[in-house]
Enzyme design. Structure first.
Site, PDB file in Angstrom:
ATOM      1  N   LYS A 143      55.867 -12.002  83.069  1.00  0.00           N
ATOM      2  CA  LYS A 143      54.740 -12.546  83.673  1.00  0.00           C
ATOM      3  C   LYS A 143      53.768 -10.754  82.468  1.00  0.00           C
ATOM      4  O   LYS A 143      54.276 -10.013  83.467  1.00  0.00           O
ATOM      5  CB  LYS A 143      54.854 -12.111  84.965  1.00  0.00           C
ATOM      6  CG  LYS A 143      53.221 -11.924  85.302  1.00  0.00           C
ATOM      7  CD  LYS A 143      52.877 -11.639  87.049  1.00  0.00           C
ATOM      8  CE  LYS A 143      52.199 -10.845  87.486  1.00  0.00           C
ATOM      9  NZ  LYS A 143      51.704 -11.217  88.960  1.00  0.00           N
ATOM     10  N   LYS A 166      40.087  -8.662  94.418  1.00  0.00           N
ATOM     11  CA  LYS A 166      41.048  -7.179  94.700  1.00  0.00           C
ATOM     12  C   LYS A 166      39.809  -6.436  95.419  1.00  0.00           C
ATOM     13  O   LYS A 166      38.464  -6.162  94.669  1.00  0.00           O
ATOM     14  CB  LYS A 166      42.195  -6.775  94.008  1.00  0.00           C
ATOM     15  CG  LYS A 166      43.275  -7.923  94.056  1.00  0.00           C
ATOM     16  CD  LYS A 166      44.056  -6.820  92.819  1.00  0.00           C
ATOM     17  CE  LYS A 166      45.380  -8.082  92.363  1.00  0.00           C
ATOM     18  NZ  LYS A 166      46.265  -8.236  93.623  1.00  0.00           N
ATOM     19  N   ASP A 218      50.202  -5.606  85.475  1.00  0.00           N
ATOM     20  CA  ASP A 218      50.609  -6.837  85.681  1.00  0.00           C
ATOM     21  C   ASP A 218      51.226  -7.694  84.659  1.00  0.00           C
ATOM     22  O   ASP A 218      52.197  -8.433  85.039  1.00  0.00           O
ATOM     23  CB  ASP A 218      49.774  -7.064  86.605  1.00  0.00           C
ATOM     24  CG  ASP A 218      49.637  -7.989  87.574  1.00  0.00           C
ATOM     25  OD1 ASP A 218      50.964  -8.027  88.348  1.00  0.00           O
ATOM     26  OD2 ASP A 218      48.799  -9.232  88.204  1.00  0.00           O
ATOM     27  N   ASP A 235      44.782 -15.119  93.257  1.00  0.00           N
ATOM     28  CA  ASP A 235      45.109 -14.112  93.339  1.00  0.00           C
ATOM     29  C   ASP A 235      46.991 -14.587  93.220  1.00  0.00           C
ATOM     30  O   ASP A 235      47.385 -13.432  92.604  1.00  0.00           O
ATOM     31  CB  ASP A 235      44.559 -12.624  94.655  1.00  0.00           C
ATOM     32  CG  ASP A 235      45.035 -11.658  93.067  1.00  0.00           C
ATOM     33  OD1 ASP A 235      45.458 -10.872  93.124  1.00  0.00           O
ATOM     34  OD2 ASP A 235      45.013 -10.720  94.441  1.00  0.00           O
ATOM     35  N   GLU A 238      48.395 -15.055  90.360  1.00  0.00           N
ATOM     36  CA  GLU A 238      48.246 -15.954  89.457  1.00  0.00           C
ATOM     37  C   GLU A 238      49.772 -16.264  88.706  1.00  0.00           C
ATOM     38  O   GLU A 238      49.907 -16.931  87.860  1.00  0.00           O
ATOM     39  CB  GLU A 238      47.212 -15.348  88.750  1.00  0.00           C
ATOM     40  CG  GLU A 238      47.298 -14.025  88.175  1.00  0.00           C
ATOM     41  CD  GLU A 238      48.148 -12.839  88.774  1.00  0.00           C
ATOM     42  OE1 GLU A 238      47.405 -13.177  90.172  1.00  0.00           O
ATOM     43  OE2 GLU A 238      48.995 -12.155  88.392  1.00  0.00           O
ATOM     44  N   ARG A 248      52.719 -16.362  89.655  1.00  0.00           N
ATOM     45  CA  ARG A 248      53.260 -17.401  89.543  1.00  0.00           C
ATOM     46  C   ARG A 248      53.189 -19.120  88.862  1.00  0.00           C
ATOM     47  O   ARG A 248      53.765 -19.576  88.435  1.00  0.00           O
ATOM     48  CB  ARG A 248      53.745 -17.888  91.079  1.00  0.00           C
ATOM     49  CG  ARG A 248      52.706 -18.040  92.139  1.00  0.00           C
ATOM     50  CD  ARG A 248      52.355 -18.521  93.171  1.00  0.00           C
ATOM     51  NE  ARG A 248      52.762 -16.151  93.763  1.00  0.00           N
ATOM     52  CZ  ARG A 248      52.620 -16.320  94.537  1.00  0.00           C
ATOM     53  NH1 ARG A 248      52.295 -17.214  96.330  1.00  0.00           N
ATOM     54  NH2 ARG A 248      52.371 -15.389  95.266  1.00  0.00           N
TER      55      ARG A 248
HETATM   56  N1  BES Z   1      49.746  -8.325  91.064  1.00  0.00           N
HETATM   57  C1  BES Z   1      49.718  -8.983  91.961  1.00  0.00           C
HETATM   58  C2  BES Z   1      51.255  -8.123  92.374  1.00  0.00           C
HETATM   59  C3  BES Z   1      51.219  -7.143  92.736  1.00  0.00           C
HETATM   60  C4  BES Z   1      50.217  -5.988  93.886  1.00  0.00           C
HETATM   61  C5  BES Z   1      51.600  -5.827  92.479  1.00  0.00           C
HETATM   62  C6  BES Z   1      50.170  -4.566  94.195  1.00  0.00           C
HETATM   63  C7  BES Z   1      51.922  -4.336  92.267  1.00  0.00           C
HETATM   64  C8  BES Z   1      51.113  -3.705  93.718  1.00  0.00           C
HETATM   65  C9  BES Z   1      49.920 -10.283  91.998  1.00  0.00           C
HETATM   66  O1  BES Z   1      49.133 -11.004  91.285  1.00  0.00           O
HETATM   67  C10 BES Z   1      49.063 -10.767  93.353  1.00  0.00           C
HETATM   68  O2  BES Z   1      48.319 -10.296  94.057  1.00  0.00           O
HETATM   69  N2  BES Z   1      50.323 -11.488  94.689  1.00  0.00           N
HETATM   70  C11 BES Z   1      49.211 -11.361  95.944  1.00  0.00           C
HETATM   71  C12 BES Z   1      49.941 -12.884  96.280  1.00  0.00           C
HETATM   72  C13 BES Z   1      49.453 -13.560  97.736  1.00  0.00           C
HETATM   73  C14 BES Z   1      47.706 -13.851  96.994  1.00  0.00           C
HETATM   74  C15 BES Z   1      50.045 -14.724  98.179  1.00  0.00           C
HETATM   75  C16 BES Z   1      49.685 -10.459  96.897  1.00  0.00           C
HETATM   76  O3  BES Z   1      50.644  -9.754  96.309  1.00  0.00           O
HETATM   77  O4  BES Z   1      49.046 -10.217  96.914  1.00  0.00           O
HETATM   78 ZN    ZN Z   2      49.864 -10.429  89.650  1.00  0.00          ZN
HETATM   79 MN    MN Z   3      47.301 -11.188  91.797  1.00  0.00          MN
END
Ligand code: BES
Ligand code: ZN
Ligand code: MN
Length: 500
Positions: free
Chosen positions: A264, A276, A287, A346, A348, A350
């Site tokens: 990713k 966010k 990321d 968010d 994204e 996946r």
């Molecule tokens: N890149 C983030 C995940 C992340 C968060 C990595 C904090 C490292 C530290 C990912 O893209 C994301 O935003 N995931 C969301 C998914 C949710 C919307 C289902 C998350 O984990 O809040």
């Molecule tokens: Zn992300």
């Molecule tokens: Mn995200």
């Protein structure tokens, strides 16, 4: 983009006179022998007296700095305890790293590492750890004072038979260089390292090493139908890109059935329209930690000329809110043909991986695929900063990953997949939704989403590395900042199981 410089590393015989600082490893409860005993005798026992006064007994993880031990001795002599049991390579890596951390900025230009057993293998393991710990990202620090800079630029492993360790040194420096590349990529800010810049950096780094590097651009992806990945990037003024890195090192020139690694590469994740909160958003420059790990791995494999056929693929995008960005509720058609309702922009990573995973399978029919992604915040809730989560449909692959991780200190822990979780992705308006129904088990539903893009019979493991790509407190082989997580363990996975 200025890469961090790796210290020069080499093996040599134990010298009569040491240059710079010198570090010895000490087994707990042992009589001092070899080079350490010789040095202590030359200092009239000052090293031993200091050790006794400080309570240093060689127990594991302890270090001691001995200053001014004798007129003809090095000004700084260091000891690292190994404990009473025979040390593993990882124990020696950690000892080397702790010695490096002690002297890094003390003014010595070189550090000589002397293992307790005098062997080339132990010296090489010490060097690997010390070099790992020497990483610094100072590219944008234009006003660093001399005493803030790292003084040690040369590392020497002193042993009885340096010639016998030359092949090991190629591997050591390959692994450390690959790890450094991964760390550099994570540190670079998103205004510098946007998708196309990342792709170009990979061409520059890897083509000279003999890796075939192909860039799939937006025009090609539009033609081919990479709708999930392109939807994520559509709010950014920066073009998305996929980079395919192919290392054809298998002996006999047989290049079918490669092993594949997919990363990713979200160069910045604002969350998009599902934006966010501001606090800590700067972290989302890393990321792309999965893509960084795959890139670093490819560099390592090429540098040590791994006898394996390996393809690394990274999906590079920037997730931005904009008038052109995708909206919650949008339905996209992925490369696989399956449709996805994007309920949260968010989630994204996946979406990016769905298309890259599909492409990897259609094009390469891999023996296995391992994908790496900073996929979910929930991964930090589950495993903290100590271990990454592994989700796999294949016990053998999961076990191989576990073994490689234990050996390198890049720890992982197995997590579940399953129908009970998977069904929360079912959707009334499309083939699936990109988030589950509630907030619990979010790392697992994310993994289940990816599994929907894995073809029948394909061996696959997903590593959620969200908690381990960056560290705010020092770890044995990392000061602070980017860790380069998974480069060394994945290299070991390939070396131990897939090289002819
Ligand atoms: N890149 C983030 C995940 C992340 C968060 C990595 C904090 C490292 C530290 C990912 O893209 C994301 O935003 N995931 C969301 C998914 C949710 C919307 C289902 C998350 O984990 O809040
Ligand atoms: Zn992300
Ligand atoms: Mn995200």
């Amino acid at each position: 983009m200025t890469p961090a410089t790796m210290p020069a590393i080499s093996l040599a015989s134990v010298p009569d006179q040491f240059d710079g600082a010198v570090g010895f490893t000490v087994a707990e409860g042992s009589d001092w022998t070899g080079a350490l005993a010789t040095m202590d005798a030359a200092c009239d026992g000052a090293i031993k007296r200091t050790a006794e006064a400080a309570g240093f007994d060689g127990s594991k993880g302890k270090t001691l700095l001995v200053l001014g031990a004798g007129a003809s001795a090095p000004a700084r002599i260091l000891l690292a305890g190994l404990g009473a049991e025979a040390p593993s390579a990882l124990d020696l890596n950690k000892a080397g790293a702790s010695l490096m951390a002690e002297v890094a900025t003390r003014g010595d230009a070189s550090l000589t590492l002397v293992p307790h057993d005098g062997s080339a293998a132990s010296a090489a393991a010490l060097l690997e750890g010390a070099a790992m710990r020497a990483y610094r990202f100072d590219a944008y620090r234009t006003r660093l004072k001399d005493d803030q800079k790292q003084s040690v630029t040369t590392l020497v492993g002193a042993c009885s038979d340096p010639a016998s360790g030359q092949a090991m040194m190629t591997d050591v420096s390959g692994r450390v260089s690959g790890n450094f590349l991964a760390r550099d990529l994570k540190h670079e800010p998103a205004n510098i390292l946007y998708p196309v810049a990342f792709a170009q950096r990979l061409k520059d780094e890897l083509e000279p090493l003999g890796v075939e590097v192909t860039i799939i651009d937006e025009a090609q992806m539009e033609k081919e139908g990479w709708g999930a990945l392109l939807g994520v990037g559509q709010g950014s003024v920066r073009d998305s890109a996929v980079v395919v890195m192919h290392w054809k090192g298998a002996s006999g020139g047989v290049h079918d059935d490669p092993v594949c690694f997919v990363g990713k590469g979200v160069c910045f994740d604002t969350g998009g329209i599902s934006i966010k909160p501001a606090g800590g958003m700067e972290d989302m420059k890393w990321d792309m930690g999965g893509a960084a790990a795959v890139s670093g791995l490819m560099k390592t494999l090429a540098l040590r000329k791994a006898k394996a056929n390996v393809v690394g693929l990274v999906g590079l995008v920037e997730n931005m809110p904009a008038a052109t960005a995708q909206r919650p509720g949008d339905i996209v058609t992925s490369l696989s043909g399956q449709t996805i309702q994007v309920l949260n922009t968010d989630a994204e990573g996946r979406l990016v991986l769905a298309d890259v995973l599909w492409h990897a399978q259609e094009k390469y029919r891999p023996r296995f695929i391992v994908d790496l992604a900073t996929l979910t915040g929930a991964m930090l809730v589950a495993l903290g900063h100590e271990k990454a989560g592994v989700f796999s449909n294949d016990d053998e692959l999961a076990n191989q990953l576990f073994a490689a991780s234990e050996a390198t200190g890049e720890y992982v822990w197995r997590m579940p997949l399953g129908q009970e979780y998977n069904k929360s992705l079912d959707c009334k308006e499309a083939d699936m939704r990109n988030i589950g129904g509630g907030r619990w088990g979010g790392s697992i539903t994310a993994a289940c989403f990816l599994e929907r893009f894995i073809q029948k019979g394909q061996k696959w493991a997903h590593m959620d590395i969200a908690g381990v790509v960056w560290t705010d407190k020092p770890k044995p082989m990392v000061g602070t900042g980017a860790t380069g997580f998974a480069v060394r363990s994945l290299d070991k996975l390939v070396q131990d199981n897939y090289e002819a």
